[in-house]
Design a protein around this motif. Structure first.
Motif, PDB file in Angstrom:
ATOM      1  N   GLY A 115       1.236  -3.792   6.123  1.00  0.00           N
ATOM      2  CA  GLY A 115       2.571  -3.376   5.503  1.00  0.00           C
ATOM      3  C   GLY A 115       2.514  -2.157   5.100  1.00  0.00           C
ATOM      4  N   LEU A 116       1.078  -1.710   4.407  1.00  0.00           N
ATOM      5  CA  LEU A 116       1.687  -0.550   4.272  1.00  0.00           C
ATOM      6  C   LEU A 116       1.676   0.331   5.475  1.00  0.00           C
ATOM      7  N   ARG A 117       1.279   0.060   6.467  1.00  0.00           N
ATOM      8  CA  ARG A 117       1.564   0.966   7.643  1.00  0.00           C
ATOM      9  C   ARG A 117       3.255   0.997   7.669  1.00  0.00           C
ATOM     10  N   CYS A 118       3.718  -0.495   7.678  1.00  0.00           N
ATOM     11  CA  CYS A 118       5.507  -0.667   7.442  1.00  0.00           C
ATOM     12  C   CYS A 118       5.701   0.282   6.728  1.00  0.00           C
ATOM     13  N   PHE A 119       5.505  -0.096   5.318  1.00  0.00           N
ATOM     14  CA  PHE A 119       5.890   0.684   4.492  1.00  0.00           C
ATOM     15  C   PHE A 119       6.086   2.482   5.040  1.00  0.00           C
ATOM     16  N   ASN A 120       5.448   2.957   5.199  1.00  0.00           N
ATOM     17  CA  ASN A 120       5.119   4.346   4.749  1.00  0.00           C
ATOM     18  C   ASN A 120       5.429   4.492   6.407  1.00  0.00           C
ATOM     19  N   THR A 121       6.303   4.318   7.240  1.00  0.00           N
ATOM     20  CA  THR A 121       7.228   4.367   8.332  1.00  0.00           C
ATOM     21  C   THR A 121       8.604   4.345   8.307  1.00  0.00           C
ATOM     22  N   ASN A 122       8.304   3.432   6.902  1.00  0.00           N
ATOM     23  CA  ASN A 122      10.031   2.953   6.651  1.00  0.00           C
ATOM     24  C   ASN A 122      10.430   1.804   6.980  1.00  0.00           C
ATOM     25  N   CYS A 123       9.687   1.163   7.299  1.00  0.00           N
ATOM     26  CA  CYS A 123       9.717  -0.287   7.955  1.00  0.00           C
ATOM     27  C   CYS A 123       9.559  -1.051   6.826  1.00  0.00           C
ATOM     28  N   ILE A 124      10.920  -1.114   6.326  1.00  0.00           N
ATOM     29  CA  ILE A 124      10.725  -1.917   4.638  1.00  0.00           C
ATOM     30  C   ILE A 124      10.599  -3.431   4.903  1.00  0.00           C
ATOM     31  N   ASN A 125      11.846  -4.307   5.756  1.00  0.00           N
ATOM     32  CA  ASN A 125      12.027  -4.912   5.660  1.00  0.00           C
ATOM     33  C   ASN A 125      10.502  -6.234   6.227  1.00  0.00           C
ATOM     34  N   GLN A 136       4.931   5.057 -12.537  1.00  0.00           N
ATOM     35  CA  GLN A 136       3.454   4.471 -12.261  1.00  0.00           C
ATOM     36  C   GLN A 136       1.874   4.823 -12.599  1.00  0.00           C
ATOM     37  N   VAL A 137       1.574   3.692 -12.808  1.00  0.00           N
ATOM     38  CA  VAL A 137      -0.121   4.393 -13.163  1.00  0.00           C
ATOM     39  C   VAL A 137      -0.933   3.679 -12.037  1.00  0.00           C
ATOM     40  N   HIS A 138      -0.479   2.933 -11.279  1.00  0.00           N
ATOM     41  CA  HIS A 138      -1.179   1.897 -10.443  1.00  0.00           C
ATOM     42  C   HIS A 138      -1.535   3.213  -9.413  1.00  0.00           C
ATOM     43  N   ILE A 139      -2.098   2.461  -8.478  1.00  0.00           N
ATOM     44  CA  ILE A 139      -2.170   3.206  -6.902  1.00  0.00           C
ATOM     45  C   ILE A 139      -1.451   3.173  -6.273  1.00  0.00           C
ATOM     46  N   LEU A 140      -0.410   3.990  -5.747  1.00  0.00           N
ATOM     47  CA  LEU A 140       0.873   3.998  -4.705  1.00  0.00           C
ATOM     48  C   LEU A 140       0.459   3.561  -3.447  1.00  0.00           C
ATOM     49  N   PRO A 141       1.320   3.192  -2.458  1.00  0.00           N
ATOM     50  CA  PRO A 141       0.688   3.192  -1.104  1.00  0.00           C
ATOM     51  C   PRO A 141       0.872   3.388  -0.010  1.00  0.00           C
ATOM     52  N   TYR A 142       1.137   5.276  -0.911  1.00  0.00           N
ATOM     53  CA  TYR A 142       1.339   6.494  -0.059  1.00  0.00           C
ATOM     54  C   TYR A 142      -0.087   6.946   0.062  1.00  0.00           C
TER      55      TYR A 142
END
Length: 235
Positions: free
Chosen positions: A89-99, A57-63
């Motif tokens: 949403g970013l906090r959830c994604f980066n702690t693996n709370c995907i839903n 990916q060439v975009h800025i990643l949520p990481y």
């Protein structure tokens, strides 16, 4: 690694590097061990299949939450609630709370839709009073409409306005920038979040799919705010 001895980094920078390396492990971007005559554990590691998709990916990643939010906040007059929901949403994604991360993307999408509808309504009041009355009646009917239905009515009335007011070159120029893609993206956000993920069911979001949503969401916001800001400027 030792501070300014075998590497040109300070103690705090070395600790930050360790922390970020650990984050990449927790997020499934890298994993212990390397193929071949290396070891099965650290210090050897490999990039996972999921990590390879991220690299492409060439975009800025949520990481990189700071970089992601910095790009989002550059959008003119973006709603604070959109930033809030995306941050959550970013906090959830980066702690693996995907839903949970998808639910927050959905809430951000709904906030944008509500702002689109309300700003377009004010725009019509000045530029097409007759259409303003009919559109207002549609979205404020006694039967409470879900946001996805209101959004479809917004798109329909936007098209009616453009057919009646061909002299509005500003909006005519903007329309092709979004059009069908906006409808598809927003419908997907709504269906996968508010109508599926946020209610008891067996829907479990795939991490890669959610990553794709995050990658497209900033561009989606940028395009939608071209319309919102145009409506506000010309009301």
């Amino acid at each position: 690694m030792q501070e300014y001895r075998n590497i040109n980094l300070s103690r705090s920078e070395i600790l930050k590097l360790y922390q970020e390396f650990n984050n990449l492990i927790l997020q499934g971007v890298i994993a212990p061990g390397a193929y071949g005559s290396y070891g099965l554990d650290f210090p050897y590691f490999h990039v996972t299949e999921y990590g390879m998709q991220c690299i492409k990916q060439v975009h800025i990643l949520p990481y990189d939450p700071d970089g992601y939010l910095k790009k989002l906040k550059k959008i003119d007059d973006i709603n604070d609630w959109v930033v809030f929901y995306v941050t959550e949403g970013l906090r959830c994604f980066n702690t693996n709370c995907i839903n949970s991360s998808m639910i927050n993307i959905g809430l951000a999408g709904e906030t944008i839709a509500e702002e689109l509808i309300s700003s377009f309504l004010v725009y019509l009041k000045k530029n097409d009073p007759a259409l303003y009355v009919s559109f207002k009646e549609e979205i404020e009917s006694p039967r409470i409409l879900p946001i996805s239905q209101k959004y479809k009515k917004y798109l329909g009335n936007q098209q009616k306005y453009l057919r009646k007011n061909t002299q509005d070159k500003g909006l005519s120029t903007l329309k092709p920038k979004l059009d069908n893609s906006s409808s598809e993206i927003y419908a997907t956000f709504t269906r996968l979040t508010r109508n599926s993920v946020s209610h008891p069911n067996e829907t479990i979001m795939d991490r890669v799919k959610v990553l794709m949503f995050f990658l497209s969401f900033v561009d989606y916001c940028e395009l939608q705010y071209l319309f919102i800001n145009y409506y506000k400027l010309n009301s």
